[in-house]
Motif scaffolding. Structure first.
Motif, PDB file in Angstrom:
ATOM      1  N   ALA A   1     -11.690  18.442 -15.099  1.00  0.00           N
ATOM      2  CA  ALA A   1     -11.661  19.903 -15.217  1.00  0.00           C
ATOM      3  C   ALA A   1     -13.069  20.489 -15.203  1.00  0.00           C
ATOM      4  CB  ALA A   1     -10.933  20.304 -16.500  1.00  0.00           C
ATOM      5  N   LEU A   2     -13.999  19.855 -15.913  1.00  0.00           N
ATOM      6  CA  LEU A   2     -15.367  20.357 -15.959  1.00  0.00           C
ATOM      7  C   LEU A   2     -16.050  20.211 -14.601  1.00  0.00           C
ATOM      8  CD1 LEU A   2     -16.372  19.019 -19.483  1.00  0.00           C
ATOM      9  CD2 LEU A   2     -16.036  21.413 -18.849  1.00  0.00           C
ATOM     10  N   GLN A   3     -15.770  19.117 -13.882  1.00  0.00           N
ATOM     11  CA  GLN A   3     -16.333  18.938 -12.542  1.00  0.00           C
ATOM     12  C   GLN A   3     -15.764  19.970 -11.573  1.00  0.00           C
ATOM     13  OE1 GLN A   3     -15.584  14.850 -11.539  1.00  0.00           O
ATOM     14  NE2 GLN A   3     -17.145  14.078 -12.936  1.00  0.00           N
TER      15      GLN A   3
ATOM     16  N   THR B   1      -9.211  11.457 -26.298  1.00  0.00           N
ATOM     17  CA  THR B   1      -8.595  10.168 -26.002  1.00  0.00           C
ATOM     18  C   THR B   1      -9.104   9.744 -24.625  1.00  0.00           C
ATOM     19  OG1 THR B   1      -6.708  11.212 -24.920  1.00  0.00           O
ATOM     20  CG2 THR B   1      -6.508  10.774 -27.304  1.00  0.00           C
ATOM     21  N   ALA B   2      -8.782   8.538 -24.209  1.00  0.00           N
ATOM     22  CA  ALA B   2      -9.200   8.075 -22.880  1.00  0.00           C
ATOM     23  C   ALA B   2      -8.646   9.000 -21.795  1.00  0.00           C
ATOM     24  CB  ALA B   2      -8.748   6.638 -22.648  1.00  0.00           C
ATOM     25  N   THR B   3      -7.390   9.362 -21.911  1.00  0.00           N
ATOM     26  CA  THR B   3      -6.779  10.278 -20.943  1.00  0.00           C
ATOM     27  C   THR B   3      -7.429  11.654 -21.041  1.00  0.00           C
ATOM     28  OG1 THR B   3      -4.683   9.101 -21.024  1.00  0.00           O
ATOM     29  CG2 THR B   3      -4.616  11.385 -20.243  1.00  0.00           C
ATOM     30  N   GLY B   4      -7.645  12.130 -22.256  1.00  0.00           N
ATOM     31  CA  GLY B   4      -8.283  13.428 -22.454  1.00  0.00           C
ATOM     32  C   GLY B   4      -9.685  13.470 -21.872  1.00  0.00           C
ATOM     33  N   ARG B   5     -10.436  12.393 -22.045  1.00  0.00           N
ATOM     34  CA  ARG B   5     -11.801  12.336 -21.499  1.00  0.00           C
ATOM     35  C   ARG B   5     -11.763  12.396 -19.967  1.00  0.00           C
ATOM     36  NH1 ARG B   5     -16.636  11.703 -23.300  1.00  0.00           N
ATOM     37  NH2 ARG B   5     -15.937  11.312 -25.406  1.00  0.00           N
ATOM     38  N   ARG B   6     -10.847  11.673 -19.379  1.00  0.00           N
ATOM     39  CA  ARG B   6     -10.731  11.676 -17.913  1.00  0.00           C
ATOM     40  C   ARG B   6     -10.331  13.060 -17.412  1.00  0.00           C
ATOM     41  NH1 ARG B   6      -6.356  11.002 -15.084  1.00  0.00           N
ATOM     42  NH2 ARG B   6      -5.202   9.922 -16.704  1.00  0.00           N
TER      43      ARG B   6
ATOM     44  N   SER C   1     -19.301  15.870 -24.986  1.00  0.00           N
ATOM     45  CA  SER C   1     -20.693  15.511 -25.283  1.00  0.00           C
ATOM     46  C   SER C   1     -20.833  14.778 -26.621  1.00  0.00           C
ATOM     47  CB  SER C   1     -21.583  16.754 -25.267  1.00  0.00           C
ATOM     48  OG  SER C   1     -21.223  17.631 -26.315  1.00  0.00           O
ATOM     49  N   ALA C   2     -19.774  14.775 -27.443  1.00  0.00           N
ATOM     50  CA  ALA C   2     -19.803  14.047 -28.716  1.00  0.00           C
ATOM     51  C   ALA C   2     -19.568  12.561 -28.452  1.00  0.00           C
ATOM     52  CB  ALA C   2     -18.726  14.589 -29.654  1.00  0.00           C
ATOM     53  N   ASP C   3     -20.021  11.719 -29.387  1.00  0.00           N
ATOM     54  CA  ASP C   3     -19.772  10.286 -29.240  1.00  0.00           C
ATOM     55  C   ASP C   3     -19.246   9.713 -30.553  1.00  0.00           C
ATOM     56  OD1 ASP C   3     -22.015   9.799 -30.921  1.00  0.00           O
ATOM     57  OD2 ASP C   3     -23.341   9.651 -29.198  1.00  0.00           O
TER      58      ASP C   3
ATOM     59  N   THR D   1     -11.228  27.189 -23.839  1.00  0.00           N
ATOM     60  CA  THR D   1     -10.782  25.791 -23.796  1.00  0.00           C
ATOM     61  C   THR D   1     -11.846  24.922 -23.142  1.00  0.00           C
ATOM     62  OG1 THR D   1      -8.457  26.448 -23.721  1.00  0.00           O
ATOM     63  CG2 THR D   1      -8.986  24.220 -22.968  1.00  0.00           C
ATOM     64  N   MET D   2     -12.440  25.414 -22.067  1.00  0.00           N
ATOM     65  CA  MET D   2     -13.504  24.654 -21.398  1.00  0.00           C
ATOM     66  C   MET D   2     -14.704  24.482 -22.329  1.00  0.00           C
ATOM     67  SD  MET D   2     -12.165  23.830 -18.550  1.00  0.00           S
ATOM     68  CE  MET D   2     -13.420  23.363 -17.393  1.00  0.00           C
ATOM     69  N   GLY D   3     -15.006  25.485 -23.143  1.00  0.00           N
ATOM     70  CA  GLY D   3     -16.102  25.367 -24.107  1.00  0.00           C
ATOM     71  C   GLY D   3     -15.835  24.282 -25.136  1.00  0.00           C
ATOM     72  N   VAL D   4     -14.602  24.221 -25.631  1.00  0.00           N
ATOM     73  CA  VAL D   4     -14.225  23.183 -26.597  1.00  0.00           C
ATOM     74  C   VAL D   4     -14.297  21.812 -25.934  1.00  0.00           C
ATOM     75  CG1 VAL D   4     -12.307  22.269 -27.988  1.00  0.00           C
ATOM     76  CG2 VAL D   4     -12.834  24.719 -28.037  1.00  0.00           C
ATOM     77  N   LEU D   5     -13.783  21.696 -24.720  1.00  0.00           N
ATOM     78  CA  LEU D   5     -13.836  20.417 -24.004  1.00  0.00           C
ATOM     79  C   LEU D   5     -15.270  19.977 -23.760  1.00  0.00           C
ATOM     80  CD1 LEU D   5     -10.958  20.876 -21.396  1.00  0.00           C
ATOM     81  CD2 LEU D   5     -10.961  19.396 -23.422  1.00  0.00           C
ATOM     82  N   ASP D   6     -16.129  20.923 -23.451  1.00  0.00           N
ATOM     83  CA  ASP D   6     -17.541  20.614 -23.216  1.00  0.00           C
ATOM     84  C   ASP D   6     -18.182  20.013 -24.474  1.00  0.00           C
ATOM     85  OD1 ASP D   6     -19.662  20.555 -21.384  1.00  0.00           O
ATOM     86  OD2 ASP D   6     -20.461  22.462 -22.124  1.00  0.00           O
ATOM     87  N   VAL D   7     -17.871  20.580 -25.632  1.00  0.00           N
ATOM     88  CA  VAL D   7     -18.403  20.042 -26.889  1.00  0.00           C
ATOM     89  C   VAL D   7     -17.830  18.652 -27.152  1.00  0.00           C
ATOM     90  CG1 VAL D   7     -18.496  20.341 -29.402  1.00  0.00           C
ATOM     91  CG2 VAL D   7     -18.806  22.325 -27.902  1.00  0.00           C
TER      92      VAL D   7
END
Length: 107
Positions: free
Chosen positions: A86-88, A76-81, A19-21, A10-16
């Protein structure tokens, strides 16, 4: 909103995703390749994240001969936050290079 299990995949997917825009959004196969995970792992994670409101998805609008339309994903904005938090937190838990606190004995 609840938090998904923040497993290594899950962290790997979030990391990708983080980093996408908007100019170059992530799509399924790209996420699989960049996270080094199989589609049987990535797509259920994306579905869970979407159900929690962390990710939104949409189909590619222009046709491409020779392949099916891609499905794009973005936080989403919430997902990004939440993903950033989580990554930090994960980065803080990692041990610094040279850590010798778990040194073994001699054989």
């Amino acid at each position: 909103m609840t938090t998904p299990r923040l497993t290594k995949p899950t962290m790997g997917v979030l990391d990708v995703l983080i980093s996408a825009d908007d100019a170059d959004p992530a799509w399924g196969l790209r996420i699989c390749v960049e996270a080094d995970l199989g589609s049987g792992t990535v797509y259920p994670i994306l579905e869970r994240l979407a159900d929690l409101g962390w990710v939104e998805a949409w189909p590619e609008s222009t046709p491409h001969p020779g392949r099916p339309a891609r499905r794009f994903y973005k936080l989403t904005a919430t997902g990004r936050r939440k993903a950033s938090e989580a990554l930090q937190a994960r980065a803080k838990r990692r041990l610094p290079l040279g850590y010798k606190g778990l040194a073994g004995g001699t054989a």
